[in-house]
Design a protein around this motif. Structure first.
Motif, PDB file in Angstrom:
ATOM      1  N   ILE A  76       0.843  -1.206   0.000  1.00 24.27           N
ATOM      2  CA  ILE A  76       0.000   0.000   0.000  1.00 24.27           C
ATOM      3  C   ILE A  76       0.874   1.252   0.000  1.00 24.27           C
ATOM      4  CG2 ILE A  76      -1.671   1.319   1.353  1.00 24.27           C
ATOM      5  CD1 ILE A  76      -2.836  -1.358   2.274  1.00 24.27           C
ATOM      6  N   THR A  77       1.951   1.228   0.795  1.00 25.91           N
ATOM      7  CA  THR A  77       2.881   2.359   0.812  1.00 25.91           C
ATOM      8  C   THR A  77       3.501   2.575  -0.561  1.00 25.91           C
ATOM      9  OG1 THR A  77       3.407   1.974   3.146  1.00 25.91           O
ATOM     10  CG2 THR A  77       4.981   3.278   1.876  1.00 25.91           C
ATOM     11  N   THR A  78       3.867   1.487  -1.225  1.00 27.38           N
ATOM     12  CA  THR A  78       4.448   1.582  -2.575  1.00 27.38           C
ATOM     13  C   THR A  78       3.463   2.206  -3.544  1.00 27.38           C
ATOM     14  OG1 THR A  78       5.795  -0.385  -2.160  1.00 27.38           O
ATOM     15  CG2 THR A  78       5.469   0.268  -4.456  1.00 27.38           C
ATOM     16  N   LEU A  79       2.208   1.761  -3.500  1.00 27.87           N
ATOM     17  CA  LEU A  79       1.190   2.313  -4.394  1.00 27.87           C
ATOM     18  C   LEU A  79       0.941   3.786  -4.101  1.00 27.87           C
ATOM     19  CD1 LEU A  79      -1.353  -0.654  -4.386  1.00 27.87           C
ATOM     20  CD2 LEU A  79       0.165   0.008  -6.250  1.00 27.87           C
ATOM     21  N   LEU A 224       6.923   2.184  -9.133  1.00 28.39           N
ATOM     22  CA  LEU A 224       6.571   0.964  -8.409  1.00 28.39           C
ATOM     23  C   LEU A 224       7.802   0.129  -8.059  1.00 28.39           C
ATOM     24  CD1 LEU A 224       3.375  -0.323 -10.283  1.00 28.39           C
ATOM     25  CD2 LEU A 224       3.503   0.529  -7.941  1.00 28.39           C
ATOM     26  N   GLY A 225       8.718  -0.002  -9.003  1.00 27.22           N
ATOM     27  CA  GLY A 225       9.888  -0.833  -8.761  1.00 27.22           C
ATOM     28  C   GLY A 225      11.162  -0.067  -8.474  1.00 27.22           C
ATOM     29  N   TYR A 226      11.030   1.233  -8.164  1.00 19.63           N
ATOM     30  CA  TYR A 226      12.223   2.046  -7.945  1.00 19.63           C
ATOM     31  C   TYR A 226      12.832   1.705  -6.584  1.00 19.63           C
ATOM     32  CZ  TYR A 226      15.229   5.924  -9.103  1.00 19.63           C
ATOM     33  OH  TYR A 226      16.310   6.682  -9.458  1.00 19.63           O
ATOM     34  N   TYR A 227      14.161   1.637  -6.537  1.00 16.34           N
ATOM     35  CA  TYR A 227      14.821   1.150  -5.324  1.00 16.34           C
ATOM     36  C   TYR A 227      15.743   2.168  -4.671  1.00 16.34           C
ATOM     37  CZ  TYR A 227      18.099  -1.411  -2.391  1.00 16.34           C
ATOM     38  OH  TYR A 227      18.874  -1.807  -1.345  1.00 16.34           O
ATOM     39  N   ILE A 228      16.642   2.767  -5.439  1.00 14.74           N
ATOM     40  CA  ILE A 228      17.752   3.519  -4.852  1.00 14.74           C
ATOM     41  C   ILE A 228      17.263   4.686  -4.004  1.00 14.74           C
ATOM     42  CG2 ILE A 228      19.761   4.950  -5.383  1.00 14.74           C
ATOM     43  CD1 ILE A 228      20.235   3.213  -7.821  1.00 14.74           C
ATOM     44  N   THR A 229      16.470   5.576  -4.598  1.00 10.03           N
ATOM     45  CA  THR A 229      16.053   6.791  -3.890  1.00 10.03           C
ATOM     46  C   THR A 229      15.186   6.502  -2.670  1.00 10.03           C
ATOM     47  OG1 THR A 229      16.202   8.029  -5.963  1.00 10.03           O
ATOM     48  CG2 THR A 229      14.931   9.029  -4.182  1.00 10.03           C
ATOM     49  N   PRO A 236      11.898   3.845   8.007  1.00 12.08           N
ATOM     50  CA  PRO A 236      11.268   2.521   8.117  1.00 12.08           C
ATOM     51  C   PRO A 236       9.818   2.499   7.648  1.00 12.08           C
ATOM     52  CG  PRO A 236      12.480   3.080  10.110  1.00 12.08           C
ATOM     53  CD  PRO A 236      12.446   4.320   9.282  1.00 12.08           C
ATOM     54  N   ASN A 237       9.114   3.602   7.812  1.00 14.51           N
ATOM     55  CA  ASN A 237       7.713   3.651   7.407  1.00 14.51           C
ATOM     56  C   ASN A 237       7.538   3.886   5.911  1.00 14.51           C
ATOM     57  OD1 ASN A 237       6.810   3.310  10.058  1.00 14.51           O
ATOM     58  ND2 ASN A 237       6.890   5.518  10.464  1.00 14.51           N
ATOM     59  N   GLN A 238       8.627   4.124   5.195  1.00 12.44           N
ATOM     60  CA  GLN A 238       8.555   4.356   3.751  1.00 12.44           C
ATOM     61  C   GLN A 238       9.204   3.203   2.972  1.00 12.44           C
ATOM     62  OE1 GLN A 238       9.719   7.114   5.846  1.00 12.44           O
ATOM     63  NE2 GLN A 238       7.511   7.472   5.933  1.00 12.44           N
ATOM     64  N   THR A 239       9.255   2.020   3.586  1.00 12.56           N
ATOM     65  CA  THR A 239       9.789   0.856   2.891  1.00 12.56           C
ATOM     66  C   THR A 239       8.894   0.513   1.706  1.00 12.56           C
ATOM     67  OG1 THR A 239      10.715  -0.013   4.947  1.00 12.56           O
ATOM     68  CG2 THR A 239      10.456  -1.553   3.116  1.00 12.56           C
ATOM     69  N   MET A 240       9.496   0.417   0.528  1.00 13.07           N
ATOM     70  CA  MET A 240       8.746   0.088  -0.674  1.00 13.07           C
ATOM     71  C   MET A 240       9.047  -1.350  -1.082  1.00 13.07           C
ATOM     72  SD  MET A 240       8.959   3.692  -2.782  1.00 13.07           S
ATOM     73  CE  MET A 240       7.873   3.140  -4.096  1.00 13.07           C
TER      74      MET A 240
END
Length: 292
Positions: A76-79, A224-229, A236-240
């Motif tokens: 949900i955070t990722t979306l 959706l699949g971005y990792y580095i930034t 911790p609450n923005q883990t994608m």
């Protein structure tokens, strides 16, 4: 009936007998092998891994685990972050592309160069640049009175960073669409007494709407699949989901769960691409109707 069947069977043989067809198959073979080895095989391997239990038996446990508890919260955070990034990159990209499209060709090319060239710099370097700028003693906090403001390791920092990464894609897409708008339509509307708001809302915006939808969906899919930034600028609450997959593989050695997360991410990406295709086809149909 037998004659029709014989004719249908003879056509493939006739095509294969053609030298041009055989050469085409020979030229296409390396590409097909490349796609099978580097794309199709890894996808099917990941799918099979996500459907296997630790003992090798069939299970849907990993998908149920991915859609419950903390993993569902990460999804949900990722979306949410992807949607926020798409919206902001669309707003700023629209304003920037609109301004560039009004420039003379030479100045427009120079402006597009300024937009695109930073994209060729490593995303890691650009992310660290944002960390320096948004830090407590960074340029942004030093320039704004009343600081320092908390601009890092929260959702605001992640959205700022990911928006800057997605902005070049949005500007490039929208600039191409805006340059293709026939300005004579806008001039004709103005000559008939239409105001700027009417021209923008009833003529210009419908013409660029397919480009807006495509740019927004593209930014959403890439986020959706971005990792580095997100990994460097978030807390911790923005883990994608990409960060979660990395943790499951490198720290927990949980390949099955990571595979299920990857398949879910792939399905979301496919759904976004289908929407882009649908919007593009609808936009093309609308242009044909308006032209006729």
């Amino acid at each position: 009936m037998a004659a029709l069947t014989a004719t249908a069977g003879a056509r493939p043989r006739k095509l294969l007998a053609s030298r041009k067809t055989r050469l085409g198959i020979l030229y296409a073979l390396p590409v097909v092998v490349y796609l099978l080895v580097l794309f199709i095989y890894p996808i099917f391997s990941t799918l099979l891994l996500s459907l296997q239990d630790t003992d090798g038996s069939f299970t849907l446990h990993w998908y149920a685990d991915a859609l419950t508890g903390v993993n569902l919260s990460v999804l949900i955070t990722t979306l949410r972050i992807s949607a926020e990034t798409a919206l902001l990159s669309l707003v700023f990209g629209f304003l920037l592309a609109q301004a560039i499209s009004r420039l003379k060709p030479m100045w427009a090319a120079l402006a597009m160069l300024v937009v695109v060239v930073p994209h060729f710099i490593s995303a890691l370097v650009r992310t660290y640049g944002w960390i320096i700028m948004l830090g407590d003693k960074g340029l942004v906090n030093e320039s704004i009175p009343g600081g320092p403001f908390k601009l890092l390791y929260n959702e605001l920092g992640v959205v700022i960073g990911t928006t800057s990464m997605m902005l070049p894609y949005t500007v490039l897409l929208l600039y191409g669409v805006m340059r293709g708008v026939d300005r004579r339509l806008l001039a004709a509307a103005a000559s008939m007494g239409a105001g700027r708001v009417t021209i923008f809302s009833r003529i210009y915006l419908p013409l660029v709407a397919p480009g807006l939808a495509s740019a927004g969906l593209l930014s959403f899919i890439l986020s959706l699949g971005y990792y580095i930034t997100p990994a460097l600028m978030g807390g911790p609450n923005q883990t994608m989901i990409a960060t979660l997959i990395n943790q499951q593989v490198t720290k927990e050695n949980q390949w099955n769960g990571a595979a299920a997360q990857g398949v879910i991410l792939l399905l979301l990406t496919f759904a976004g691409l289908l929407l882009v295709k649908l919007v593009t086809s609808l936009g093309a149909s609308a242009k044909k109707r308006s032209a006729s």
